[in-house]
Design an enzyme around this catalytic site. Structure first.
Site, PDB file in Angstrom:
ATOM      1  N   SER A 127       0.831  -1.201   0.000  1.00  0.00           N
ATOM      2  CA  SER A 127       0.000   0.000   0.000  1.00  0.00           C
ATOM      3  C   SER A 127       0.864   1.248   0.000  1.00  0.00           C
ATOM      4  O   SER A 127       1.965   1.257   0.555  1.00  0.00           O
ATOM      5  CB  SER A 127      -0.857  -0.026   1.271  1.00  0.00           C
ATOM      6  OG  SER A 127      -1.409   1.235   1.504  1.00  0.00           O
ATOM      7  N   TYR A 151      -0.982  -0.133  10.194  1.00  0.00           N
ATOM      8  CA  TYR A 151      -1.281  -0.807   8.919  1.00  0.00           C
ATOM      9  C   TYR A 151      -0.080  -0.684   7.961  1.00  0.00           C
ATOM     10  O   TYR A 151       0.405  -1.680   7.411  1.00  0.00           O
ATOM     11  CB  TYR A 151      -2.542  -0.191   8.295  1.00  0.00           C
ATOM     12  CG  TYR A 151      -2.789  -0.603   6.872  1.00  0.00           C
ATOM     13  CD1 TYR A 151      -2.919  -1.940   6.526  1.00  0.00           C
ATOM     14  CD2 TYR A 151      -2.889   0.353   5.858  1.00  0.00           C
ATOM     15  CE1 TYR A 151      -3.141  -2.319   5.209  1.00  0.00           C
ATOM     16  CE2 TYR A 151      -3.116  -0.014   4.545  1.00  0.00           C
ATOM     17  CZ  TYR A 151      -3.233  -1.350   4.221  1.00  0.00           C
ATOM     18  OH  TYR A 151      -3.445  -1.722   2.932  1.00  0.00           O
ATOM     19  N   LYS A 155       2.640  -3.569   6.354  1.00  0.00           N
ATOM     20  CA  LYS A 155       2.930  -3.749   4.916  1.00  0.00           C
ATOM     21  C   LYS A 155       4.442  -3.647   4.686  1.00  0.00           C
ATOM     22  O   LYS A 155       5.025  -4.414   3.923  1.00  0.00           O
ATOM     23  CB  LYS A 155       2.184  -2.701   4.091  1.00  0.00           C
ATOM     24  CG  LYS A 155       0.677  -2.930   4.041  1.00  0.00           C
ATOM     25  CD  LYS A 155       0.336  -4.193   3.273  1.00  0.00           C
ATOM     26  CE  LYS A 155      -1.123  -4.535   3.258  1.00  0.00           C
ATOM     27  NZ  LYS A 155      -1.442  -5.816   2.652  1.00  0.00           N
TER      28      LYS A 155
END
Ligand code: UDP
Length: 350
Positions: A127, A151, A155
């Site tokens: 992302s 988050y 990643k």
């Protein structure tokens, strides 16, 4: 009949973790169109059984190491596309363990399972969140990675993990850093369907359609032209196409690589809201709200690398087309699937 049988035998099997989800299901359709056989591995917590239409489904959780090892040995895929994981920035701030467990520990189990079957190449959904706050207009893959929320950290951790597995076990891979996936399948066979829904475009559509009282605009004091955050919205069908290209690149023997996937154009939250009002045919009721934790001001991709190496070009990502396909799916979903599905907190119960 006989030739069908041979076609079936020669189809490349591709294991798609999280293939029952939004981007995963669109990618399965694209794989099938490209003559490959997607086999979905999904725990159906966020994904939907109805979205698995183009190949088999193995229900399982990546945290169940024995299960993914069994499936890998049974399927023996020629390639893997790894979507499974959680992807809400706000939730990752309030519940980081969920993100580290599912996104990172789950991926360790997957990669170990792949090493048992001689390391088929992997395409990984990362992302743009890994970039955190940048001061560049267009973000290229050379921009420093500095996530500002759990988050994004998870990643980044998997990106590093993939490099280490390549050194140790020849696991070639492509990392795809998506900007904002949006829109739905042109045939409205599948589409975005989160519960609870947290994303801007479906919530703006729900507000314009009268299914939600008002869309909250998270932050109106950012240093942008209209004070709202700017994002790069990329049509999910263009993303799906990029996955097929990345996979073919690896299947043809290409080296590991990393690509940003965006349309290369930024729209503010207010610009998106205006487009939704125009396409739905009634204005989106909005209310200003506080900033959402973990939201950078602006994220827009430099897409040159994917264009050059994968020969990929977004062709469906005009904002009006994104909103029109999302709106079409919204109406279709209302007819054929359980409704409302926006999450109780999003409904106007007053
Ligand atoms: N956003 C908003 N109201 C909402 C949902 C999102 O103002 O109800 C904003 C959010 O702060 C961000 C942009 O819309 O600036 C896109 O958010 P989304 O959740 O769709 O994707 P993300 O950028 O988190 O991947």
């Amino acid at each position: 009949m006989l030739s069908n049988l041979f076609d079936g035998l020669s189809m490349k099997k591709i294991l798609v973790t999280g293939g029952a989800g939004y981007i995963g299901s669109h990618t399965c359709k694209a794989l099938s169109k490209a003559g490959m056989e997607p086999i979905v591995f999904d725990n159906l917590v966020l994904g939907h059984q109805w979205a698995v239409k183009w190949g088999g489904l193995e229900v399982g959780d990546l945290l169940d190491r024995d299960r993914i090892v069994d499936v890998a040995k049974k399927v023996r895929p020629e390639g893997v596309i790894h979507f499974a994981g959680h992807s809400c920035v706000g939730e990752s701030v309030s519940d980081p363990a969920k993100y580290w467990r599912n996104n990172v520990a789950g991926t360790i189990n997957l990669l170990d399972a792949l090493v048992y079957i001689n390391s088929p190449p992997v395409v990984f959904s990362s992302s743009c969140t890994v970039y955190g706050i940048t001061n560049v207009d267009l973000i290229s893959e050379n921009v420093a990675v500095e996530p500002i929320n759990p988050y994004g950290e998870t990643k980044r951790a998997v990106e590093i993990m993939l490099k280490d597995y390549e050194v140790a076990a020849d696991l070639r891979h492509i990392v795809l850093r998506y900007f904002n996936a949006a829109g739905s399948d042109a045939d409205a066979e599948i589409g975005e369907s989160h519960n609870p829904e947290t994303h801007l475009i479906p919530l703006a559509i729900a507000s314009a359609a009268g299914d939600m009282k008002a869309l909250k605009i998270f932050g109106t004091d950012y240093s942008t032209a209209d004070g709202t955050c700017v994002r790069d919205y990329i049509h999910v069908t263009d993303l799906a196409d990029a996955h097929v290209r990345a996979l073919n690149y690896l299947l043809d023997g290409g080296d590991s690589n990393l690509f940003n996937l965006g349309a290369g154009v930024g729209y503010s939250v207010r610009e998106v809201v205006d487009a939704v009002g125009r396409i739905v045919g009634s204005p989106v009721p909005t209310e200003p709200s506080v900033r959402r934790p973990g939201d950078p001001t602006r994220l827009v991709a430099d897409t040159g690398h994917a264009r050059e190496i994968l020969h990929w070009k977004p062709v469906n990502s005009d904002l009006d087309n994104i909103v029109a396909t999302a709106w079409r799916w919204y109406q279709m979903r209302k007819q054929v699937l359980s409704w409302p599905g926006l999450g109780a907190d999003k409904l106007d119960v007053s």
